[in-house]
Design an enzyme around this catalytic site. Sequence first.
Site, PDB file in Angstrom:
ATOM      1  N   TYR A  62       2.812 -18.258   2.655  1.00  0.00           N
ATOM      2  CA  TYR A  62       2.087 -18.250   1.381  1.00  0.00           C
ATOM      3  C   TYR A  62       1.454 -19.615   1.113  1.00  0.00           C
ATOM      4  O   TYR A  62       2.071 -20.642   1.351  1.00  0.00           O
ATOM      5  CB  TYR A  62       3.036 -17.909   0.232  1.00  0.00           C
ATOM      6  CG  TYR A  62       2.310 -17.804  -1.089  1.00  0.00           C
ATOM      7  CD1 TYR A  62       1.544 -16.682  -1.380  1.00  0.00           C
ATOM      8  CD2 TYR A  62       2.341 -18.844  -2.015  1.00  0.00           C
ATOM      9  CE1 TYR A  62       0.850 -16.584  -2.575  1.00  0.00           C
ATOM     10  CE2 TYR A  62       1.647 -18.752  -3.216  1.00  0.00           C
ATOM     11  CZ  TYR A  62       0.907 -17.622  -3.494  1.00  0.00           C
ATOM     12  OH  TYR A  62       0.207 -17.528  -4.672  1.00  0.00           O
ATOM     13  N   TRP A 119      -2.435 -21.730  -0.579  1.00  0.00           N
ATOM     14  CA  TRP A 119      -3.869 -21.713  -0.832  1.00  0.00           C
ATOM     15  C   TRP A 119      -4.701 -22.353   0.272  1.00  0.00           C
ATOM     16  O   TRP A 119      -5.905 -22.119   0.345  1.00  0.00           O
ATOM     17  CB  TRP A 119      -4.161 -22.403  -2.165  1.00  0.00           C
ATOM     18  CG  TRP A 119      -4.080 -21.470  -3.333  1.00  0.00           C
ATOM     19  CD1 TRP A 119      -3.008 -20.696  -3.691  1.00  0.00           C
ATOM     20  CD2 TRP A 119      -5.121 -21.197  -4.276  1.00  0.00           C
ATOM     21  NE1 TRP A 119      -3.325 -19.969  -4.812  1.00  0.00           N
ATOM     22  CE2 TRP A 119      -4.605 -20.267  -5.195  1.00  0.00           C
ATOM     23  CE3 TRP A 119      -6.421 -21.668  -4.447  1.00  0.00           C
ATOM     24  CZ2 TRP A 119      -5.363 -19.781  -6.276  1.00  0.00           C
ATOM     25  CZ3 TRP A 119      -7.163 -21.198  -5.508  1.00  0.00           C
ATOM     26  CH2 TRP A 119      -6.645 -20.254  -6.407  1.00  0.00           C
TER      27      TRP A 119
HETATM   28  N1  LIG Z   1      -6.734 -27.465 -12.515  1.00  0.00           N
HETATM   29  C1  LIG Z   1      -6.079 -26.447 -11.955  1.00  0.00           C
HETATM   30  N2  LIG Z   1      -6.462 -25.174 -12.221  1.00  0.00           N
HETATM   31  C2  LIG Z   1      -5.758 -24.139 -11.674  1.00  0.00           C
HETATM   32  C3  LIG Z   1      -4.677 -24.362 -10.786  1.00  0.00           C
HETATM   33  C4  LIG Z   1      -4.302 -25.714 -10.538  1.00  0.00           C
HETATM   34  O1  LIG Z   1      -3.341 -25.985  -9.778  1.00  0.00           O
HETATM   35  N3  LIG Z   1      -5.021 -26.716 -11.123  1.00  0.00           N
HETATM   36  N4  LIG Z   1      -4.017 -23.297 -10.214  1.00  0.00           N
HETATM   37  C5  LIG Z   1      -4.688 -21.992 -10.210  1.00  0.00           C
HETATM   38  C6  LIG Z   1      -3.736 -20.915  -9.932  1.00  0.00           C
HETATM   39  S1  LIG Z   1      -3.191 -20.688  -8.349  1.00  0.00           S
HETATM   40  C7  LIG Z   1      -3.309 -20.049 -10.880  1.00  0.00           C
HETATM   41  S2  LIG Z   1      -2.293 -18.746 -10.469  1.00  0.00           S
HETATM   42  C8  LIG Z   1      -3.724 -20.178 -12.271  1.00  0.00           C
HETATM   43  C9  LIG Z   1      -2.512 -20.073 -13.186  1.00  0.00           C
HETATM   44  O2  LIG Z   1      -2.864 -19.720 -14.465  1.00  0.00           O
HETATM   45  P1  LIG Z   1      -1.739 -19.723 -15.590  1.00  0.00           P
HETATM   46  O3  LIG Z   1      -0.453 -19.314 -15.012  1.00  0.00           O
HETATM   47  O4  LIG Z   1      -2.231 -18.947 -16.738  1.00  0.00           O
HETATM   48  O5  LIG Z   1      -1.742 -21.286 -15.938  1.00  0.00           O
HETATM   49  P2  LIG Z   1      -0.676 -22.333 -16.494  1.00  0.00           P
HETATM   50  O6  LIG Z   1      -1.430 -23.588 -16.681  1.00  0.00           O
HETATM   51  O7  LIG Z   1       0.517 -22.381 -15.612  1.00  0.00           O
HETATM   52  O8  LIG Z   1      -0.232 -21.738 -17.898  1.00  0.00           O
HETATM   53  C10 LIG Z   1      -1.173 -21.517 -18.926  1.00  0.00           C
HETATM   54  C11 LIG Z   1      -0.593 -21.897 -20.255  1.00  0.00           C
HETATM   55  O9  LIG Z   1       0.422 -20.992 -20.668  1.00  0.00           O
HETATM   56  C12 LIG Z   1       1.177 -21.635 -21.680  1.00  0.00           C
HETATM   57  N5  LIG Z   1       2.524 -21.097 -21.776  1.00  0.00           N
HETATM   58  C13 LIG Z   1       3.567 -21.350 -20.962  1.00  0.00           C
HETATM   59  N6  LIG Z   1       4.656 -20.667 -21.375  1.00  0.00           N
HETATM   60  C14 LIG Z   1       4.297 -19.972 -22.473  1.00  0.00           C
HETATM   61  C15 LIG Z   1       4.979 -19.063 -23.347  1.00  0.00           C
HETATM   62  O10 LIG Z   1       6.157 -18.752 -23.188  1.00  0.00           O
HETATM   63  N7  LIG Z   1       4.262 -18.531 -24.362  1.00  0.00           N
HETATM   64  C16 LIG Z   1       2.953 -18.818 -24.568  1.00  0.00           C
HETATM   65  N8  LIG Z   1       2.328 -18.208 -25.542  1.00  0.00           N
HETATM   66  N9  LIG Z   1       2.299 -19.688 -23.772  1.00  0.00           N
HETATM   67  C17 LIG Z   1       2.944 -20.251 -22.741  1.00  0.00           C
HETATM   68  C18 LIG Z   1       1.246 -23.078 -21.257  1.00  0.00           C
HETATM   69  O11 LIG Z   1       1.108 -23.915 -22.402  1.00  0.00           O
HETATM   70  C19 LIG Z   1       0.142 -23.215 -20.241  1.00  0.00           C
HETATM   71  O12 LIG Z   1      -0.736 -24.309 -20.466  1.00  0.00           O
HETATM   72  O13 LIG Z   1      -4.361 -21.439 -12.503  1.00  0.00           O
HETATM   73  C20 LIG Z   1      -5.382 -21.724 -11.536  1.00  0.00           C
HETATM   74  N10 LIG Z   1      -6.139 -22.863 -11.977  1.00  0.00           N
HETATM   75  N1  LIG Z   2       7.425 -24.331 -11.372  1.00  0.00           N
HETATM   76  C1  LIG Z   2       6.312 -23.695 -11.022  1.00  0.00           C
HETATM   77  N2  LIG Z   2       6.018 -23.529  -9.718  1.00  0.00           N
HETATM   78  C2  LIG Z   2       4.884 -22.900  -9.353  1.00  0.00           C
HETATM   79  C3  LIG Z   2       3.982 -22.401 -10.333  1.00  0.00           C
HETATM   80  C4  LIG Z   2       4.327 -22.561 -11.710  1.00  0.00           C
HETATM   81  O1  LIG Z   2       3.611 -22.114 -12.617  1.00  0.00           O
HETATM   82  N3  LIG Z   2       5.479 -23.236 -12.008  1.00  0.00           N
HETATM   83  N4  LIG Z   2       2.824 -21.786  -9.931  1.00  0.00           N
HETATM   84  C5  LIG Z   2       2.822 -21.135  -8.642  1.00  0.00           C
HETATM   85  C6  LIG Z   2       1.492 -20.715  -8.198  1.00  0.00           C
HETATM   86  S1  LIG Z   2       0.615 -19.746  -9.317  1.00  0.00           S
HETATM   87  C7  LIG Z   2       0.991 -20.973  -6.959  1.00  0.00           C
HETATM   88  S2  LIG Z   2      -0.466 -20.203  -6.471  1.00  0.00           S
HETATM   89  C8  LIG Z   2       1.714 -21.824  -5.997  1.00  0.00           C
HETATM   90  C9  LIG Z   2       0.784 -22.705  -5.152  1.00  0.00           C
HETATM   91  O2  LIG Z   2       1.442 -23.139  -4.024  1.00  0.00           O
HETATM   92  P1  LIG Z   2       0.658 -23.534  -2.676  1.00  0.00           P
HETATM   93  O3  LIG Z   2      -0.541 -22.686  -2.496  1.00  0.00           O
HETATM   94  O4  LIG Z   2       1.650 -23.567  -1.564  1.00  0.00           O
HETATM   95  O5  LIG Z   2       0.208 -25.018  -3.026  1.00  0.00           O
HETATM   96  P2  LIG Z   2      -0.919 -25.946  -2.372  1.00  0.00           P
HETATM   97  O6  LIG Z   2      -0.609 -27.308  -2.863  1.00  0.00           O
HETATM   98  O7  LIG Z   2      -2.261 -25.405  -2.668  1.00  0.00           O
HETATM   99  O8  LIG Z   2      -0.589 -25.868  -0.823  1.00  0.00           O
HETATM  100  C10 LIG Z   2      -1.563 -25.684   0.158  1.00  0.00           C
HETATM  101  C11 LIG Z   2      -1.220 -26.559   1.356  1.00  0.00           C
HETATM  102  O9  LIG Z   2      -2.148 -26.263   2.401  1.00  0.00           O
HETATM  103  C12 LIG Z   2      -2.580 -27.474   3.025  1.00  0.00           C
HETATM  104  N5  LIG Z   2      -3.891 -27.228   3.644  1.00  0.00           N
HETATM  105  C13 LIG Z   2      -5.117 -27.365   3.097  1.00  0.00           C
HETATM  106  N6  LIG Z   2      -6.068 -27.008   3.991  1.00  0.00           N
HETATM  107  C14 LIG Z   2      -5.424 -26.638   5.130  1.00  0.00           C
HETATM  108  C15 LIG Z   2      -5.861 -26.167   6.408  1.00  0.00           C
HETATM  109  O10 LIG Z   2      -7.041 -25.986   6.669  1.00  0.00           O
HETATM  110  N7  LIG Z   2      -4.894 -25.882   7.329  1.00  0.00           N
HETATM  111  C16 LIG Z   2      -3.566 -26.066   7.061  1.00  0.00           C
HETATM  112  N8  LIG Z   2      -2.698 -25.783   8.034  1.00  0.00           N
HETATM  113  N9  LIG Z   2      -3.131 -26.513   5.868  1.00  0.00           N
HETATM  114  C17 LIG Z   2      -4.048 -26.782   4.909  1.00  0.00           C
HETATM  115  C18 LIG Z   2      -2.619 -28.471   1.885  1.00  0.00           C
HETATM  116  O11 LIG Z   2      -2.561 -29.801   2.376  1.00  0.00           O
HETATM  117  C19 LIG Z   2      -1.386 -28.048   1.057  1.00  0.00           C
HETATM  118  O12 LIG Z   2      -0.231 -28.743   1.467  1.00  0.00           O
HETATM  119  O13 LIG Z   2       2.652 -22.642  -6.701  1.00  0.00           O
HETATM  120  C20 LIG Z   2       3.548 -21.879  -7.518  1.00  0.00           C
HETATM  121  N10 LIG Z   2       4.601 -22.736  -8.031  1.00  0.00           N
HETATM  122 MO   LIG Z   3      -1.479 -19.232  -8.299  1.00  0.00          MO
END
Ligand SMILES: Nc1nc2c(c(=O)[nH]1)N[C@H]1C(S)=C(S)[C@@H](COP(=O)(O)OP(=O)(O)OC[C@H]3O[C@@H](n4cnc5c(=O)[nH]c(N)nc54)[C@H](O)[C@@H]3O)O[C@H]1N2
Ligand SMILES: Nc1nc2c(c(=O)[nH]1)N[C@H]1C(S)=C(S)[C@@H](COP(=O)(O)OP(=O)(O)OC[C@H]3O[C@@H](n4cnc5c(=O)[nH]c(N)nc54)[C@H](O)[C@@H]3O)O[C@H]1N2
Ligand SMILES: [Mo]
Length: 762
Positions: A109, A111
């Site tokens: 898993y 990105w």
């Molecule tokens: N800059 C940036 N953008 C991203 C990402 C990133 O790593 N960086 N990751 C991307 C990815 S993979 C995903 S899946 C999405 C995730 O999208 P989300 O999961 O929606 O994003 P989060 O920022 O984790 O949470 C959104 C907001 O929910 C609020 N929240 C948390 N708990 C609660 C609660 O119990 N009740 C209420 N009402 N609100 C709550 C928090 O204040 C938080 O700021 O974002 C994407 N966009």
């Molecule tokens: N506590 C908490 N944990 C969370 C979340 C949360 O809300 N709270 N959010 C979750 C969510 S929504 C997500 S999506 C996950 C994200 O978790 P990940 O998708 O595992 O996070 P990334 O940091 O995007 O990891 C991607 C890795 O791929 C590597 N990479 C980039 N390009 C390449 C390439 O071309 N080849 C190879 N081999 N590697 C490459 C990067 O250096 C990086 O280390 O985290 C989750 N974890």
């Molecule tokens: Mo995500």
Amino acid sequence: MSLRPSTSHWGAFSAAVDADGRVRVAPHPEDPSPSPLLGNLADTLRHPTRVAAPAIRRGWLERGPGPDPARGHEEFVEVGWDEALDLLAGEFRRVRDEHGNQAIFGGSYGWASAGRFHHAQSQLHRFLNAFGGFTSARNTYSNGTSTVVLPHIVGGSTEVLRNGSSWPTIVENTDLLVAFGGVPEKNVFVTPGGVTRHHTPGFLAQLGERGVEVALISPLRADVPATVKPRWYPIRPATDTALMLALAHTLATEGLHDREFLDRYCAGYDEFERYLLGVDDGVPKDAEWAAAITELPAADIVALARRMAAARTFVTVTWSLQRIEHGEQPVWAGIALAAMLGQIGLPGGGFGHGYGSMGDSGDIGPDFRVPYLSQGVNPVEEFIPVARIADMLLNPGTRYDYNGTVRTYPDIRLVHWAGGNPFHHHQDLNRLREAFSRPDTVVVHEPYWTATARHADFVLPSTVSLEREDFGAGRRDTHLIAMHQAAEPFAQARDDYAILAGLAARLGIEERFTEGRSPRAWLEQLYESWRKPLRDKGIDVPSFVDFWAAGEFRLPSENADRTLFADFRRDPLKHRLPTPSGKIEITSRRVHAFGYDDCPGHPAWLEPTEWLGGARAARFPLQLIANQPHTRLHSQLDGGAVSQAGKVAGREAIRLHPDDARQRGITDGEVVRVFNDRGSCLAGAVVTADLRPGVVQLPTGAWFDPVGSLCLHGNPNVLTADLPSSRLSQGCTGQHVLVEIERYGGTPPAVTVGRPPRIVRR
Ligand SMILES: Nc1nc2c(c(=O)[nH]1)N[C@H]1C(S)=C(S)[C@@H](COP(=O)(O)OP(=O)(O)OC[C@H]3O[C@@H](n4cnc5c(=O)[nH]c(N)nc54)[C@H](O)[C@@H]3O)O[C@H]1N2
Ligand SMILES: Nc1nc2c(c(=O)[nH]1)N[C@H]1C(S)=C(S)[C@@H](COP(=O)(O)OP(=O)(O)OC[C@H]3O[C@@H](n4cnc5c(=O)[nH]c(N)nc54)[C@H](O)[C@@H]3O)O[C@H]1N2
Ligand SMILES: [Mo]
């Protein structure tokens, strides 16, 4: 050097690399709102943490494969590519012959980077399939709970997650946006695969300009863009379902619900109403009841319900709300609430999920399939719900529930990861460290010395997208971008494709994996076979040669006028939903029949363990929100300038309320220790009244820097619980965790993750 076109998950750009490896970045000229994250590219291409050569953990090299608690604690030995791939091919053969293909975990898993051909996970899956298959992972950390529960409610997850109402229909028609989790602007610059025109920040600004009323339901004030002046309901975290039930109760008891809509389009409202009224359990889910749970005034709840019934109301729920224990409930209750308002399928009304979670939610770009690499077929049927990785590694042979089935964890001997960082994304990292000591061999492809690479036996250096040729586009992207190579590969780094081709050659499956093509030949082949059917349909798509020379192709665009379930509303028989009843299932007999106490047959308030109203809060009285970072994508490019500029006292910033800071003698800018009974981390304090007292916020993604059970850098996953959302979906619950905080005092040890681990050269 001239500017070369490229793209990333946070936007298209062009780049020029100077002799020192510094990257000059220009956003795509048609991008109205380029992402600040582009600033992380400048000085990370040649960052000191790039992996320079294949490396093998000393213990593996000396003692061979096997479970080993030293994994993650030992130095690495640099070896040549031939030695690394020869040893690894031998290990692949051994594991397959002794344990079978299902002993290989290739879920991988993560990105990785944008780019359709060099997509690391697709490459790995294709390779492993050619080798006879692997144990895979299902669903995502992003919305893995919704993906499982939505099919029971509305017959599938794609409509809600990918084809939700478009932003223009919302800004034009919605009177009142009730935003559970807000609509955080920081998240909308990102879309998996890329985004060329960032429309969504503009739509968020229009919400403010057009005076759409916004009810911000979140513990954090920053969850709406600055231009929006919301009414802020600083809810106690994890209690949104209770609030939704009380809103629904008010609608039901005041006759404000749309009976006709519920009869015609929904199934099981009556059972839900019995629960709302407390007919069986004697507990009416009224505003007074919810006030005690949510700590929002009962009068405000009643007033909000009445306003919702009087207006064109759009109910949105961010994905974060389902990334907690019982994460099904706020999604299901949100849909039930919107259904009671009777506006589902009307422009600007109804339900949405993921607005402010991802750039493509509500975006107006075309829903266009772009070229992609076939992964082949996996002959092994074994899989896990993705967030059960540590459970699987620690408990082979153990049974667990999943979506109405009982499954058994397989016995994994070889873990192969390319393009993800489980030591970023998984919960309870101290437990994950133990889990990673169990397999015989761990293989990681990485451009950088991430914590995951440091916990591997084989670290194989991969290129980054600026060092290879590719093309890329994201969901609802407006352009297919030709990604030209802008720099030579760093040191001995190879493309994931080349690494796997080398391994395939040693395993006698090279032809099956590569089909004899170079990367350039693959790009041409994938592009031309995508182009042909489009041309047959009369869509004018340039040849590969012309596309490559132009650097991009503008994808045919689509109507921005999209309302979720509009067809179903127009004709519920012709467009019946693929649920058992053909309707929206406010009560699901199927889910009820599973008999899960943690996910009953209709939306319900179920107390989680990690919340401020529970017993655990006596020991750990602060609710930590571990949300997405605004300075980077997850853990990617944490060494970049934008991410580094956000650090406080050299650590990740933790936000806390002045009252909580005062009680603990904590001042702005100092190092604090955040802890519970699972672990602890250091972080830099930011004192702000923009969040509710009792709530602290520490985003994910600071590179894990463990000393014992302490992370020096501020990764919240050292604190989070490795608990599933429920037996139904087994989703990730990393968003919330209870903690306590104290001043660190004294001089804390320096963060070490900006340098590579100990490596010896032979
Ligand atoms: N800059 C940036 N953008 C991203 C990402 C990133 O790593 N960086 N990751 C991307 C990815 S993979 C995903 S899946 C999405 C995730 O999208 P989300 O999961 O929606 O994003 P989060 O920022 O984790 O949470 C959104 C907001 O929910 C609020 N929240 C948390 N708990 C609660 C609660 O119990 N009740 C209420 N009402 N609100 C709550 C928090 O204040 C938080 O700021 O974002 C994407 N966009
Ligand atoms: N506590 C908490 N944990 C969370 C979340 C949360 O809300 N709270 N959010 C979750 C969510 S929504 C997500 S999506 C996950 C994200 O978790 P990940 O998708 O595992 O996070 P990334 O940091 O995007 O990891 C991607 C890795 O791929 C590597 N990479 C980039 N390009 C390449 C390439 O071309 N080849 C190879 N081999 N590697 C490459 C990067 O250096 C990086 O280390 O985290 C989750 N974890
Ligand atoms: Mo995500």
